[in-house]
Design a protein around this motif. Sequence first.
Motif, short mmCIF file in Angstrom:
data_model
loop_
_atom_site.label_atom_id
_atom_site.label_comp_id
_atom_site.label_asym_id
_atom_site.label_seq_id
_atom_site.Cartn_x
_atom_site.Cartn_y
_atom_site.Cartn_z
N TRP A 86 47.69 33.85 37.90
CA TRP A 86 47.49 32.61 37.15
C TRP A 86 46.03 32.16 37.16
N GLY A 87 45.14 32.91 37.84
CA GLY A 87 43.73 32.54 37.85
C GLY A 87 43.38 31.45 38.84
N LEU A 88 44.26 31.21 39.81
CA LEU A 88 43.99 30.15 40.79
C LEU A 88 43.03 30.60 41.88
N ILE A 89 42.97 31.91 42.15
CA ILE A 89 42.06 32.42 43.17
C ILE A 89 41.22 33.54 42.59
N ASN A 90 40.07 33.77 43.21
CA ASN A 90 39.15 34.80 42.73
C ASN A 90 39.47 36.19 43.27
N GLU A 91 39.75 36.26 44.58
CA GLU A 91 39.93 37.57 45.21
C GLU A 91 41.01 37.51 46.28
N ILE A 92 41.74 38.61 46.45
CA ILE A 92 42.67 38.81 47.55
C ILE A 92 42.06 39.82 48.51
N LEU A 93 42.08 39.50 49.81
CA LEU A 93 41.43 40.36 50.79
C LEU A 93 42.31 40.54 52.02
N PRO A 94 42.19 41.69 52.68
CA PRO A 94 42.84 41.81 53.99
C PRO A 94 42.32 40.72 54.92
N ALA A 95 43.19 40.21 55.76
CA ALA A 95 42.83 39.05 56.59
C ALA A 95 41.56 39.30 57.39
N ASP A 96 41.40 40.54 57.90
CA ASP A 96 40.24 40.81 58.75
C ASP A 96 38.94 40.97 57.96
N GLN A 97 39.05 40.94 56.63
CA GLN A 97 37.84 41.04 55.80
C GLN A 97 37.50 39.74 55.08
N LEU A 98 38.35 38.73 55.23
CA LEU A 98 38.20 37.50 54.47
C LEU A 98 36.86 36.81 54.73
N MET A 99 36.54 36.57 55.98
CA MET A 99 35.31 35.82 56.27
C MET A 99 34.06 36.65 56.01
N ASN A 100 34.14 37.95 56.23
CA ASN A 100 32.99 38.78 55.89
C ASN A 100 32.68 38.70 54.41
N ARG A 101 33.73 38.73 53.59
CA ARG A 101 33.52 38.63 52.14
C ARG A 101 33.02 37.24 51.76
N ALA A 102 33.55 36.20 52.42
CA ALA A 102 33.09 34.84 52.13
C ALA A 102 31.60 34.70 52.44
#
Length: 259
Positions: A171-187
């Motif tokens: 629905w375009g509510l979020i930009n990206e889906i990430l594995p939990a252990d990669q979330l903050m690195n990507r942020a």
Amino acid sequence: MDPVKTRREGAILEVTLDRPKANAIDLATSRIMGDVFAGFRDDPDLRVAILTGGGDKFFCPGWDLKAANDGDAVDGDYGLGGFGGLQELRGLNKPVIAAVNGIACGGGLELALSADMILAADHATFALPEIRSGTVADAASVKLPKRIAYHVAMELLLTGRWFDVHEAKGWGLINEILPADQLMNRAWELARLLASGPPLVYAAIKEIVRDAEDAKFQDAMNRITQRQLATVDTLYSSEDQAEGARAFAEKRDPVWKGR
């Protein structure tokens, strides 16, 4: 314990809502968050903020119903920026990234919607369950039908049902889906990219988007071209504007000074 933790690296501020067990927000926590985000807004050395939740289960479930039962009024003093310190903060012309690390429901989803970009861990889930508590998801009722298809927004608001990251992405509510252990690195990777960009341009973009939300196209364009928006006027008279053109002509990376 401090329910709001911050970490600063260069021009980036990481804000973690850390209020076990679920990171629910009471009036006192909301006021702290308002002070934190107002400080971010007003600090000329900060350019990007990341908002996330403590732990790996909850981003934020919204309003603390236990605190409400103990006397916190739903229409009480939320502090600067309204609930969560972000969604009504005036003049916030810097990028904010929400890193949704788990459940984001009710006011927690509304808080995420107040960010400019949303990254989500692959186990995150979302809902607007206020209807089941006999109240209204006020900010979501304003924002959601403008972000996604009207009938989908109304279904989510009227049923309060849960949905996962894949539906949210669809629905375009979020930009990206990430594995939990990669979330903050990507942020942080995204935050560093934004922090290297032109802050005056970001400010102009955010003010234009806010100002034009309910305006006719030509009226919005007239306000921009006539320099009636403060951030646009500042940008068009800035050293950074001249630096961008000069760097392009000299075939080098621009050096942004924010002035």
